[in-house]
Design a protein around this motif. Structure first.
Motif, mmCIF file in Angstrom:
data_model
loop_
_atom_site.group_PDB
_atom_site.id
_atom_site.type_symbol
_atom_site.label_atom_id
_atom_site.label_comp_id
_atom_site.label_asym_id
_atom_site.label_seq_id
_atom_site.Cartn_x
_atom_site.Cartn_y
_atom_site.Cartn_z
ATOM 1 N N VAL A 1 -8.915 8.464 -13.220
ATOM 2 C CA VAL A 1 -10.330 8.827 -13.055
ATOM 3 C C VAL A 1 -10.445 10.209 -12.400
ATOM 4 C CG1 VAL A 1 -12.449 8.251 -11.787
ATOM 5 C CG2 VAL A 1 -11.223 6.476 -13.051
ATOM 6 N N CYS A 2 -9.588 10.397 -11.340
ATOM 7 C CA CYS A 2 -9.604 11.712 -10.645
ATOM 8 C C CYS A 2 -9.344 12.838 -11.647
ATOM 9 C CB CYS A 2 -8.519 11.776 -9.568
ATOM 10 S SG CYS A 2 -8.937 10.807 -8.125
ATOM 11 N N VAL B 1 3.821 5.917 -5.314
ATOM 12 C CA VAL B 1 3.746 5.999 -6.783
ATOM 13 C C VAL B 1 2.651 6.983 -7.200
ATOM 14 C CG1 VAL B 1 3.150 4.704 -8.882
ATOM 15 C CG2 VAL B 1 4.689 3.700 -7.194
ATOM 16 N N PHE B 2 1.516 6.900 -6.499
ATOM 17 C CA PHE B 2 0.396 7.780 -6.809
ATOM 18 C C PHE B 2 0.793 9.249 -6.600
ATOM 19 C CE2 PHE B 2 -3.385 10.161 -5.508
ATOM 20 C CZ PHE B 2 -4.239 9.883 -6.556
ATOM 21 N N LEU C 1 -2.141 -0.982 -10.393
ATOM 22 C CA LEU C 1 -3.000 -0.672 -11.541
ATOM 23 C C LEU C 1 -4.258 0.071 -11.092
ATOM 24 C CD1 LEU C 1 -2.973 -1.229 -14.604
ATOM 25 C CD2 LEU C 1 -4.488 -3.149 -14.150
ATOM 26 N N ILE C 2 -4.815 -0.436 -9.964
ATOM 27 C CA ILE C 2 -6.040 0.197 -9.443
ATOM 28 C C ILE C 2 -5.763 1.655 -9.083
ATOM 29 C CG2 ILE C 2 -7.662 0.211 -7.476
ATOM 30 C CD1 ILE C 2 -7.480 -2.910 -7.614
ATOM 31 N N LEU C 3 -4.614 1.856 -8.423
ATOM 32 C CA LEU C 3 -4.276 3.228 -8.024
ATOM 33 C C LEU C 3 -4.050 4.130 -9.234
ATOM 34 C CD1 LEU C 3 -2.053 2.731 -4.887
ATOM 35 C CD2 LEU C 3 -4.029 4.229 -5.062
ATOM 36 N N LEU C 4 -3.386 3.581 -10.237
ATOM 37 C CA LEU C 4 -3.153 4.369 -11.448
ATOM 38 C C LEU C 4 -4.477 4.726 -12.115
ATOM 39 C CD1 LEU C 4 0.003 2.680 -12.985
ATOM 40 C CD2 LEU C 4 -0.185 4.969 -12.050
ATOM 41 N N LEU C 5 -5.375 3.741 -12.127
ATOM 42 C CA LEU C 5 -6.700 3.984 -12.718
ATOM 43 C C LEU C 5 -7.438 5.059 -11.918
ATOM 44 C CD1 LEU C 5 -7.948 0.433 -13.747
ATOM 45 C CD2 LEU C 5 -7.679 2.423 -15.218
ATOM 46 N N VAL D 1 0.841 -1.206 0.000
ATOM 47 C CA VAL D 1 0.000 0.000 0.000
ATOM 48 C C VAL D 1 0.873 1.252 0.000
ATOM 49 C CG1 VAL D 1 -1.686 1.329 1.349
ATOM 50 C CG2 VAL D 1 -1.969 -1.138 1.083
ATOM 51 N N LEU D 2 1.917 1.210 0.829
ATOM 52 C CA LEU D 2 2.828 2.348 0.937
ATOM 53 C C LEU D 2 3.475 2.661 -0.410
ATOM 54 C CD1 LEU D 2 3.621 4.046 3.429
ATOM 55 C CD2 LEU D 2 5.767 2.777 3.477
#
Lengths: 356, 177
Positions: B14-15, A15-16, B6-10, A9-10
């Motif tokens: 989306v954001c 990355v996000f 992948l989910i986070l990138l998606l 998660v971290l």
């Protein structure tokens, strides 16, 4: 097992965040090809914070006051914290922001913005505020400046505002994604060496229904005065000697009255054009709206004497100052020569060209 | 791991798209128009109109349709540039009156006509030197009034009568911001 999940998660969050930062930096306007003045606010942070005189205001300071002339002729260390159409609340927060880094002895405020009692245009808010470092001052500046259709979040996360720039991106957006474009100003001053003379009598303002300045302008002028007082800085008021926008006698008398009431020095340089030696057929690059470098040097030379008499110290001979101003003088001469070469080769100057 | 990433990138995409959708109608921060075109078809004057040299025009008229037909100008037009952007504001001088136009919308459009002396009058017959009562007899009660004058508002413009020493000292047709 659990620590593995936490680690995943971290990593994903990192990355996000990195992706978000990269996108934001990519999409933010770099102000390299148009509205170059949008770089001014951020450039201040790269300067040596040793300024005894700080100028705040709109183009009437950043295009008309040459800190290098003040240094060369009087040893005054100064900086111009200007931005296009800087409204008085912008000026207040520019000053508050600068006071986080240094305490000038004199603060000079150009009074033209007293005529604007409400935000004029989001674009000018962006030019003034996007480059400001995040702080409570910036948040308050945004709140004071926003038009009703703007949002605080879009200033804190500019990607929310500039996301639609993706189809306007150019090579500069990549080039300056993580580094600054070449220094545009010299100690906050924007130079133009060309001349477009005033061909007619200076324009005369149309009659107004009401010449009183808005309450909010008086409020912020008082805040500026108090802030200076609290920080031991002397507030000086000025009106640059430019012929447009028109400066009404009725406005001037209100400033004179305020200055007298609070014992402030006020210089309306429109009254000293001949004494300064400004010639609107030679010293302006846009028919008297802004001075060119020759006019700015004359005005600074004249004003420097007054600033020195008001207590701005002569720092010549002090090693730290000599060192930082030597670099600035070199850059100033370099920009001047660069523009003169362009003018000679092409016959025209557009924007504020500077060498890399 | 890859799935989560992948989910986070998606989610990020989306954001961003959501932000894009919400901002579709926002104006760009740069109000700049890079050219001044001569397109006049879309510009028609509104509200009270002024007439000179057989030309009727007002706030909203295309400058290109009007200026050359008004006769000889009494001075060089004065153009001021907007700081940082490409907008231009030009004042044209015709002795008894001045016409101001800007290119905020891309074309040069008149936003002000300013009458300076009593050799010209409004289409309805008001002129400099009249008393407020005489003007009100023509136009009725004004929409706005102050010590400095009074105004009539019509279709996005204002007809302003400025006062000095109890009489009309200037008249302007101005866009109503």
């Amino acid at each position: 097992m659990r620590s593995k999940v936490i680690l995943r998660v971290l990593i994903c969050v990192i990355v996000f965040v990195l992706l978000f930062i990269c996108l934001q930096r990519l999409l933010m306007p770099k102000y390299t090809r148009e509205a170059e003045e949008g770089r001014l606010t951020a450039e201040y942070y790269g300067s040596d914070k040793n300024h005894d005189v700080l100028f705040i205001g709109d183009c009437e300071v950043y295009e008309n006051i040459s800190p290098v002339t003040l240094w060369r002729e009087y040893g005054i260390s100064s900086y111009v914290r200007g931005s296009p159409q800087q409204l008085i609340w912008h000026s207040y927060y520019m000053l508050e922001d600068a006071l986080r880094y240094e305490t000038p002895k004199i603060v000079v405020f150009n009074v033209l913005s007293m005529k604007y009692g409400e935000p004029q245009n989001e674009a000018y808010n962006r030019l003034a505020l996007d480059g400001m470092r995040l702080s409570s001052t910036k948040i308050n500046a945004i709140k004071a400046s926003m038009k009703s259709e703007e949002s605080l979040m879009s200033y804190i996360f500019p990607i929310l505002r500039f996301h639609s720039r993706w189809n306007e991106l150019n090579s500069d957006d990549l080039k300056y994604m993580f580094c600054s474009p070449p220094q545009l100003s010299v100690a906050g001053y924007l130079m133009r060496v060309d001349c477009r003379p005033l061909k007619t009598d200076p324009p005369v303002g149309h009659q107004l229904m009401d010449y009183s300045f808005a309450d909010i302008c008086w409020e912020y002028l008082e805040k500026i005065r108090t802030l200076c007082e609290e920080n031991g800085a002397k507030l000086v008021l000025m009106k640059a000697p430019t012929v447009a926008p028109y400066w009404y006698a009725e406005w001037d008398s209100q400033i004179v009255e305020y200055a007298n009431k609070h014992g402030l020095a006020y210089y309306n340089f429109l009254n000293s054009v001949a004494e300064i030696g400004i010639d609107y057929t030679a010293d302006t690059y846009d028919e008297g709206q802004h001075l060119n470098v020759w006019g700015a040097e004359k005005l600074s030379s004249f004003f420097g004497k007054e600033l020195a008499s008001l207590g701005a110290p002569d720092r010549r001979g002090e090693a730290d100052y000599e060192q930082s101003w030597a670099k600035l003088c070199e850059r100033y001469d370099e920009v001047k020569q660069y523009q003169q070469d362009i003018l000679e080769q092409t016959g025209t100057i557009t924007g504020f060209p500077v060498p890399d | 791991m890859k799935k989560t990433l992948l989910i986070l990138l998606l989610a990020a995409a989306v954001c961003l798209m959501a932000a894009c959708n919400s901002g579709e109608n926002e104006s760009k921060p740069e109000p700049a128009s890079t050219e001044v075109s001569g397109n006049t078809a879309e510009h028609t004057p509104t509200g009270y109109l002024f007439e000179s040299n057989g030309v009727t025009f007002g706030v909203g008229s295309a400058a290109a349709d009007v200026i050359d037909k008004l006769g000889a100008q009494t001075g060089e037009p004065y153009t001021s540039n907007s700081c940082a952007f490409n907008g231009k504001d030009t004042v044209y001088y015709f002795g008894s009156f001045e016409v101001s136009a800007n290119d905020e919308t891309g074309d040069f459009v008149i936003y002000s006509v300013y009458l300076k002396d009593d050799s010209v009058s409004t289409k309805e017959g008001a002129y400099i030197g009249m008393t407020p009562e005489e003007v009100k007899a023509i136009y009725g009660e004004p929409a706005e009034s102050s010590d400095g004058g009074f105004s009539y508002v019509k279709e996005g413009m204002k007809l302003n009568f400025f006062l000095k020493d109890g009489a009309v000292s200037a008249i302007s047709y101005y866009v109503n911001n």
